[in-house]
Design a protein around this motif. Structure first.
Motif, PDB file in Angstrom:
ATOM      1  N   TYR A  47      42.120  36.826  56.275  1.00 10.69           N
ATOM      2  CA  TYR A  47      43.207  35.965  56.748  1.00 10.69           C
ATOM      3  C   TYR A  47      42.950  34.526  56.297  1.00 10.69           C
ATOM      4  N   GLY A  48      43.982  33.894  55.793  1.00  8.12           N
ATOM      5  CA  GLY A  48      43.850  32.533  55.277  1.00  8.12           C
ATOM      6  C   GLY A  48      43.664  32.501  53.769  1.00  8.12           C
ATOM      7  N   SER A  49      43.622  33.682  53.156  1.00 17.52           N
ATOM      8  CA  SER A  49      43.459  33.745  51.708  1.00 17.52           C
ATOM      9  C   SER A  49      44.668  34.434  51.083  1.00 17.52           C
ATOM     10  N   THR A  50      44.781  34.252  49.788  1.00 21.01           N
ATOM     11  CA  THR A  50      45.635  35.090  48.953  1.00 21.01           C
ATOM     12  C   THR A  50      44.695  35.713  47.945  1.00 21.01           C
ATOM     13  N   TYR A  51      44.769  37.020  47.790  1.00 18.60           N
ATOM     14  CA  TYR A  51      43.832  37.695  46.896  1.00 18.60           C
ATOM     15  C   TYR A  51      44.559  38.680  45.994  1.00 18.60           C
ATOM     16  N   SER A  52      43.882  39.061  44.921  1.00 19.71           N
ATOM     17  CA  SER A  52      44.383  40.137  44.061  1.00 19.71           C
ATOM     18  C   SER A  52      43.407  41.295  44.179  1.00 19.71           C
ATOM     19  N   ILE A  53      43.946  42.495  44.085  1.00 23.65           N
ATOM     20  CA  ILE A  53      43.129  43.706  44.186  1.00 23.65           C
ATOM     21  C   ILE A  53      43.644  44.729  43.180  1.00 23.65           C
ATOM     22  N   THR A  54      42.707  45.377  42.503  1.00 25.23           N
ATOM     23  CA  THR A  54      43.032  46.386  41.495  1.00 25.23           C
ATOM     24  C   THR A  54      42.188  47.632  41.743  1.00 25.23           C
ATOM     25  N   LEU A  55      42.829  48.791  41.746  1.00 22.64           N
ATOM     26  CA  LEU A  55      42.114  50.068  41.765  1.00 22.64           C
ATOM     27  C   LEU A  55      41.792  50.403  40.317  1.00 22.64           C
ATOM     28  N   GLU A  56      40.491  50.394  39.962  1.00 15.82           N
ATOM     29  CA  GLU A  56      40.071  50.548  38.569  1.00 15.82           C
ATOM     30  C   GLU A  56      39.683  51.976  38.192  1.00 15.82           C
ATOM     31  N   ASP A  57      39.187  52.742  39.146  1.00 15.46           N
ATOM     32  CA  ASP A  57      38.713  54.092  38.827  1.00 15.46           C
ATOM     33  C   ASP A  57      38.720  54.934  40.084  1.00 15.46           C
ATOM     34  N   VAL A  58      38.905  56.246  39.913  1.00 19.61           N
ATOM     35  CA  VAL A  58      38.909  57.183  41.043  1.00 19.61           C
ATOM     36  C   VAL A  58      38.196  58.457  40.630  1.00 19.61           C
TER      37      VAL A  58
ATOM     38  N   ILE B 126      39.523  36.409  45.205  1.00 19.61           N
ATOM     39  CA  ILE B 126      40.167  35.460  46.124  1.00 19.61           C
ATOM     40  C   ILE B 126      40.848  34.406  45.257  1.00 19.61           C
ATOM     41  N   LEU B 127      42.163  34.371  45.288  1.00 19.12           N
ATOM     42  CA  LEU B 127      42.929  33.455  44.442  1.00 19.12           C
ATOM     43  C   LEU B 127      43.057  32.067  45.052  1.00 19.12           C
ATOM     44  N   SER B 128      43.201  32.007  46.372  1.00 17.48           N
ATOM     45  CA  SER B 128      43.338  30.714  47.049  1.00 17.48           C
ATOM     46  C   SER B 128      42.999  30.868  48.523  1.00 17.48           C
ATOM     47  N   SER B 129      42.775  29.719  49.146  1.00 15.22           N
ATOM     48  CA  SER B 129      42.437  29.699  50.571  1.00 15.22           C
ATOM     49  C   SER B 129      43.188  28.554  51.231  1.00 15.22           C
TER      50      SER B 129
END
Length: 197
Positions: free
Chosen positions: A68-79, A114-117
């Protein structure tokens, strides 16, 4: 014919009068188009999960989120699913087996940045237990027994920081394409959803 001619003349007079009024007062008749922003909803619901390799940007709404308080990016790279995942886990630790004989391990590699806070200098924690596997339609949530698979996704990041690592979950053996959700709220809402199929 005469009635049509008179109606046409009256319509022309009314049109000229209205146009003349606008010109005399200096006002103009204009139409401003409404521009709707394009919102990308891929990955923001179980009905529209992001496919493997897709990066989703998310800002948590739940104050209880460790992000909370952040903007983030997330990628599923492998399964890795099924017997392959079970074998990989046994190689790391011969004592770790799925908790149910009808479940298999589900190994998923993620990358989070974490892109920004909103709070300067604040760090954010990434935990394995913030991930859950669900059935392909999101109807059933499988238990997260907090297995670890190295390198683990667990970490602490400041704005601009990135972590890559694995999450070990469980899913039913008959579930060919389970979903994975990260950072949902206490009631199971929101979060980022990924398809494994």
């Amino acid at each position: 014919m005469k009635l049509t001619y008179i109606a046409s003349i009256l319509l022309l007079i009314i049109t000229i009068s209205v146009a003349g009024c606008c010109c005399c007062t200096g006002s103009q008749i204009t139409s401003t188009p409404t521009i709707q922003p394009i919102t990308n909803t891929i990955g923001l619901s179980k009905e529209n999960p992001a496919p493997l390799g897709t990066t989703v940007t998310y800002t948590p709404k739940d104050w209880a989120s460790s992000l909370y308080g952040s903007t983030y990016s997330i990628t599923l790279e492998d399964v890795t699913k099924g017997e392959n995942a079970n074998d990989n886990m046994l190689e790391k630790n011969s004592f770790e087996k799925p908790t149910s004989t009808t479940d298999d391990f589900l190994l998923a590699k993620f990358k989070i940045t974490i892109l920004s806070s909103t709070i300067s200098g604040e760090s954010f924690k990434i935990y394995n237990y913030d991930f859950r596997a669900t059935s392909h339609d999101g109807g059933r949530v499988f238990e997260n027994n907090y297995w670890t698979y190295d390198p683990s996704i667990d970490g602490e990041l400041y704005s601009g920081g990135t972590v890559e690592g694995w999450v070990c979950l469980e899913a039913a053996q008959d579930e060919q394409h389970p979903l994975i959700v990260f950072d949902r709220d206490y009631n199971g809402k929101d979060g980022v959803w990924f398809s494994t199929g």
